[in-house]
Each structure stands twice: as C-alpha cells, then as structure tokens.
Scaffold this motif. Structure first.
Motif, PDB file in Angstrom:
ATOM      1  N   GLN A   1      -4.400  -9.077  -3.605  1.00 39.95           N
ATOM      2  CA  GLN A   1      -3.900  -8.006  -4.457  1.00 39.95           C
ATOM      3  C   GLN A   1      -4.956  -6.902  -4.523  1.00 39.95           C
ATOM      4  O   GLN A   1      -6.152  -7.175  -4.572  1.00 39.95           O
ATOM      5  CB  GLN A   1      -3.604  -8.517  -5.874  1.00 39.95           C
ATOM      6  CG  GLN A   1      -2.482  -9.543  -5.946  1.00 39.95           C
ATOM      7  CD  GLN A   1      -2.942 -10.930  -5.542  1.00 39.95           C
ATOM      8  OE1 GLN A   1      -4.006 -11.379  -5.938  1.00 39.95           O
ATOM      9  NE2 GLN A   1      -2.116 -11.612  -4.752  1.00 39.95           N
ATOM     10  N   LEU A   2      -4.469  -5.673  -4.526  1.00 44.64           N
ATOM     11  CA  LEU A   2      -5.359  -4.516  -4.544  1.00 44.64           C
ATOM     12  C   LEU A   2      -5.010  -3.627  -5.730  1.00 44.64           C
ATOM     13  O   LEU A   2      -3.834  -3.313  -5.942  1.00 44.64           O
ATOM     14  CB  LEU A   2      -5.235  -3.727  -3.240  1.00 44.64           C
ATOM     15  CG  LEU A   2      -5.561  -4.495  -1.965  1.00 44.64           C
ATOM     16  CD1 LEU A   2      -5.187  -3.683  -0.730  1.00 44.64           C
ATOM     17  CD2 LEU A   2      -7.029  -4.849  -1.913  1.00 44.64           C
ATOM     18  N   ALA A   3      -6.015  -3.205  -6.460  1.00 50.95           N
ATOM     19  CA  ALA A   3      -5.820  -2.326  -7.614  1.00 50.95           C
ATOM     20  C   ALA A   3      -6.627  -1.056  -7.405  1.00 50.95           C
ATOM     21  O   ALA A   3      -7.853  -1.120  -7.272  1.00 50.95           O
ATOM     22  CB  ALA A   3      -6.257  -3.034  -8.889  1.00 50.95           C
ATOM     23  N   GLU A   4      -5.927   0.069  -7.349  1.00 52.14           N
ATOM     24  CA  GLU A   4      -6.567   1.359  -7.099  1.00 52.14           C
ATOM     25  C   GLU A   4      -6.720   2.152  -8.390  1.00 52.14           C
ATOM     26  O   GLU A   4      -5.949   1.985  -9.332  1.00 52.14           O
ATOM     27  CB  GLU A   4      -5.718   2.184  -6.127  1.00 52.14           C
ATOM     28  CG  GLU A   4      -5.486   1.523  -4.795  1.00 52.14           C
ATOM     29  CD  GLU A   4      -4.129   1.842  -4.229  1.00 52.14           C
ATOM     30  OE1 GLU A   4      -3.983   1.854  -3.002  1.00 52.14           O
ATOM     31  OE2 GLU A   4      -3.194   2.080  -5.028  1.00 52.14           O
ATOM     32  N   SER A   5      -7.668   3.061  -8.370  1.00 53.25           N
ATOM     33  CA  SER A   5      -7.843   3.984  -9.485  1.00 53.25           C
ATOM     34  C   SER A   5      -8.583   5.218  -8.986  1.00 53.25           C
ATOM     35  O   SER A   5      -9.188   5.193  -7.911  1.00 53.25           O
ATOM     36  CB  SER A   5      -8.623   3.327 -10.624  1.00 53.25           C
ATOM     37  OG  SER A   5      -9.903   2.922 -10.192  1.00 53.25           O
ATOM     38  N   GLY A   6      -8.511   6.284  -9.776  1.00 53.08           N
ATOM     39  CA  GLY A   6      -9.318   7.456  -9.488  1.00 53.08           C
ATOM     40  C   GLY A   6      -8.580   8.683  -9.011  1.00 53.08           C
ATOM     41  O   GLY A   6      -9.205   9.734  -8.817  1.00 53.08           O
ATOM     42  N   GLY A   7      -7.277   8.601  -8.798  1.00 47.51           N
ATOM     43  CA  GLY A   7      -6.546   9.785  -8.369  1.00 47.51           C
ATOM     44  C   GLY A   7      -6.396  10.779  -9.502  1.00 47.51           C
ATOM     45  O   GLY A   7      -6.795  10.536 -10.635  1.00 47.51           O
TER      46      GLY A   7
ATOM     47  N   GLY B   1      -2.390  -1.496  -1.506  1.00 45.56           N
ATOM     48  CA  GLY B   1      -2.329  -1.174  -2.906  1.00 45.56           C
ATOM     49  C   GLY B   1      -1.057  -0.392  -3.208  1.00 45.56           C
ATOM     50  O   GLY B   1      -0.280  -0.061  -2.316  1.00 45.56           O
ATOM     51  N   GLN B   2      -0.868  -0.076  -4.484  1.00 42.70           N
ATOM     52  CA  GLN B   2       0.363   0.591  -4.905  1.00 42.70           C
ATOM     53  C   GLN B   2       0.321   2.097  -4.661  1.00 42.70           C
ATOM     54  O   GLN B   2       1.362   2.762  -4.703  1.00 42.70           O
ATOM     55  CB  GLN B   2       0.631   0.323  -6.391  1.00 42.70           C
ATOM     56  CG  GLN B   2      -0.197   1.165  -7.364  1.00 42.70           C
ATOM     57  CD  GLN B   2      -1.631   0.698  -7.517  1.00 42.70           C
ATOM     58  OE1 GLN B   2      -2.057  -0.284  -6.890  1.00 42.70           O
ATOM     59  NE2 GLN B   2      -2.393   1.381  -8.370  1.00 42.70           N
ATOM     60  N   GLY B   3      -0.851   2.624  -4.396  1.00 46.05           N
ATOM     61  CA  GLY B   3      -1.000   4.049  -4.131  1.00 46.05           C
ATOM     62  C   GLY B   3      -1.432   4.815  -5.364  1.00 46.05           C
ATOM     63  O   GLY B   3      -1.057   4.469  -6.488  1.00 46.05           O
TER      64      GLY B   3
END
Length: 115
Positions: free
Chosen positions: A3-9, A106-108
């Motif tokens: 599982q991948l969790a993105e942040s920072g956009g 990730g979800q984008g």
C-alpha cells in the motif's frame, strides 16, 4: 500486497516549489524501485522520476535540473522535490513501487501550477 500513501500536492505559482512524499507499507522487498508518474488531462501517464534500491535515479528530460527524487529505505519512503515549477507540470502525480512481485500504485495527488 503493498500500500502506498502519498502527500504533498497542492496549488503553487509558476516558479514555486512542492515536495511530494510517499510511504509504502505491507510486504516490502528491499530490491525495489520507487518513483513517480504523472498524468495531465487528455494525456498519457508518463514516468517523471524513479530511484532503485541502489540509489540509481532516472528522470524524464522535461524535469531534469528542476526535480530531485530521493528515498529513505528505513522509512520505506520516496520523495520528489519539485522546484521551478511550470504550468505544464500540472497533473495528478502517482507514486509507484515495483519489485519482482509486481507494480503497485498510490491513489494520486494533484499538483496544479497556476498564477
């Protein structure tokens, strides 16, 4: 499974900077490649940057000199420092993780560069 969790956009003015982060969890093999793709409206998804487990990096020509990818293996994380952003960098950015077990996404996270 990974599982991948993105942040920072977010929204930034031309010439500004953003830092994207992605944390992986699940079954993580050490010999992996992590990186970022992006997809702008009406365009195909393209590889922006990648870094393998040895630290070798790869960038699409349009971001060379402006973006820097890095990783922290202990934290199972990959980062994308984006400087001198341009309107054409506007896209949804997707983190990915790849090993012999497959590729995971990730979800984008949306990055919008506009004044």
């Amino acid at each position: 499974q990974v599982q991948l969790a993105e942040s920072g956009g977010g929204l930034v003015q031309p010439g500004g900077s953003l830092r994207l982060s992605c944390v992986a969890s699940g079954i993580i093999r050490s010999d992996n490649t992590m990186g970022w793709y992006r997809q702008a409206p009406g365009k195909e998804r393209e590889l922006v940057a990648s870094v393998d487990w040895t630290g070798i990096t790869n960038y699409v020509d349009s971001v060379k000199g402006r973006f820097t990818i890095s990783r922290d293996n202990a934290k199972r994380s990959v980062f994308l420092q984006m400087n001198s952003l341009k309107p054409e960098d506007t896209a949804v950015y997707y983190c990915y993780f790849e090993s012999y077990l497959g590729r995971y996404w990730g979800q984008g996270t949306q990055v919008t560069v506009s004044s």
